[in-house]
Write an enzyme that holds these catalytic residues in place. Sequence first.
Site, PDB file in Angstrom:
ATOM      1  N   PRO A 240       0.843  -1.201   0.000  1.00  0.00           N
ATOM      2  CA  PRO A 240       0.000   0.000   0.000  1.00  0.00           C
ATOM      3  C   PRO A 240       0.875   1.247   0.000  1.00  0.00           C
ATOM      4  O   PRO A 240       1.477   1.597   0.998  1.00  0.00           O
ATOM      5  CB  PRO A 240      -0.805  -0.131   1.298  1.00  0.00           C
ATOM      6  CG  PRO A 240       0.019  -1.021   2.175  1.00  0.00           C
ATOM      7  CD  PRO A 240       0.779  -1.939   1.277  1.00  0.00           C
ATOM      8  N   ASP A 416       5.868   2.105   2.077  1.00  0.00           N
ATOM      9  CA  ASP A 416       4.944   0.991   2.288  1.00  0.00           C
ATOM     10  C   ASP A 416       4.253   1.200   3.632  1.00  0.00           C
ATOM     11  O   ASP A 416       4.874   1.132   4.685  1.00  0.00           O
ATOM     12  CB  ASP A 416       5.736  -0.323   2.288  1.00  0.00           C
ATOM     13  CG  ASP A 416       4.846  -1.556   2.381  1.00  0.00           C
ATOM     14  OD1 ASP A 416       3.669  -1.430   2.788  1.00  0.00           O
ATOM     15  OD2 ASP A 416       5.345  -2.660   2.076  1.00  0.00           O
ATOM     16  N   HIS A 417       2.940   1.443   3.579  1.00  0.00           N
ATOM     17  CA  HIS A 417       2.210   1.776   4.802  1.00  0.00           C
ATOM     18  C   HIS A 417       2.039   0.580   5.730  1.00  0.00           C
ATOM     19  O   HIS A 417       1.590   0.731   6.868  1.00  0.00           O
ATOM     20  CB  HIS A 417       0.836   2.372   4.460  1.00  0.00           C
ATOM     21  CG  HIS A 417       0.432   3.488   5.374  1.00  0.00           C
ATOM     22  ND1 HIS A 417       0.762   3.529   6.701  1.00  0.00           N
ATOM     23  CD2 HIS A 417      -0.281   4.618   5.141  1.00  0.00           C
ATOM     24  CE1 HIS A 417       0.269   4.616   7.260  1.00  0.00           C
ATOM     25  NE2 HIS A 417      -0.369   5.311   6.318  1.00  0.00           N
ATOM     26  N   ARG A 418       2.389  -0.624   5.284  1.00  0.00           N
ATOM     27  CA  ARG A 418       2.389  -1.767   6.186  1.00  0.00           C
ATOM     28  C   ARG A 418       3.558  -1.686   7.162  1.00  0.00           C
ATOM     29  O   ARG A 418       3.468  -2.174   8.295  1.00  0.00           O
ATOM     30  CB  ARG A 418       2.498  -3.082   5.400  1.00  0.00           C
ATOM     31  CG  ARG A 418       1.366  -3.374   4.454  1.00  0.00           C
ATOM     32  CD  ARG A 418       1.663  -4.607   3.620  1.00  0.00           C
ATOM     33  NE  ARG A 418       2.883  -4.445   2.818  1.00  0.00           N
ATOM     34  CZ  ARG A 418       3.400  -5.394   2.044  1.00  0.00           C
ATOM     35  NH1 ARG A 418       2.803  -6.576   1.964  1.00  0.00           N
ATOM     36  NH2 ARG A 418       4.495  -5.175   1.346  1.00  0.00           N
TER      37      ARG A 418
END
Length: 445
Positions: A240, A416-418
């Site tokens: 994401p 990467d929003h994870r």
Amino acid sequence: MPQFKQFPLPDTGEGLTEAEILTWHVKPGDVVTVNQIIVEIETAKAAVELPCPFAGVVTQLHAQPGETVEVGVPIITVDVDPGGAPAAEPPVSDGKIGEEMPGGRIATLVGYGPRTGAAKRRARKGSAPVAAPEPVVAAAPVAAPVTPEPVAAGGYVPLAKPPVRKLAKELGVDLRALNGSGRDGVITREDVESAARNGSDVSTVEAPAYDPATRERRVAVRGVRKATAQAMVDSAFTAPHVTEFLTIDVTPMMELRARLKTHPGFRDVKLTPLAFAARAVCLAIRRTPDVNASWDAAANEIVYKSYTHLGIAAATPRGLVVPKVRDADAMSLRELGIALEQLTATARDGKTTPADMQHGTFTITNIGVFGVDTGTPIINPGESAILALGAIRDMPWVVDGQVVPRKVCQLALSFDHRVVDGQQGSQFLADVGALLADPAMAFTF
């Protein structure tokens, strides 16, 4: 008597399964020595030259330029004892390839155990050999590549490079009326100047009629381009992405760069804004190590790394490649400048190896060399963030309540929003910006 040995296509990088034959440097009957370069191949990562592991006389080439060969499949046969009595090539086993032989063995190519595939020929137009184009490296400004344009009359007439097109326009020379003397028929500056000196009224030559069927060109997706396309799709639809932007005044950095050019320790170093950005990234990672981590989906873990292998995105006609500066966090500004210059030269010469493009932890893409201000970069697979460095421009800026001209640059960070939260990504981008806007801030990191 003659002794034949076959050289199977090796795995030139981790996990590679196939490669395309680009150019053979030997032919049947040639004498080869140990470690002599015999063929150039293109893998999913780079163009690679392969040396011969033994000496002798070439008896057979098993794949032609343009064919894709799987790792482990023989590509050449060499007679390592050519002084012996005449003998035939080793015969192919009696059974058909893929069939089970007596004793349970699977029939395959002689001298090679059970295999998973064979050479595949890709569709090619005509019989022209596949040639490796010269790369254009994103880390340093270079001329744009020349692409041939099909015309109805006279076959393929290649376009000239932008400076040559400009010269032709100034001299009133119509490029469509010239036959290029450069490589692959490319029109050169000398061709244009010669046409102008000869007084040919080429500016009024009527353009040939175009056949719509000849105005399209199809190129097979393979090698680096194929691997990059798949990697970018996987990254875009797996991680994401979040992208943040920051505009900064880099006048102090540019002033420091000008001073360092006269410093004895930097006189032999090509110190670019990219080197300052690389150093700023390495320092900022210390405060936000999350951007240097990676997401392990199989183990459901985040992998934090105590080292920074800094990738520098480079655009080539083969596709995007990202060679790495190993342990960039342990380098000084001077060392980074030297490393980036060497990386650029290697990429420009097409000598970047697959090993040089593996195990990166963070990437910088220097889109500023193309005059681009900003963008939304896609994260390199296996990493968690990428920084886009935009062009440095003279722009109005407010300093102490007054509008003055300053050197201004835009940064874009995708993460990467994870792995990276919004606060962490914002903090990292702000730190990089602060270091570029005021290099003295490095003392606080």
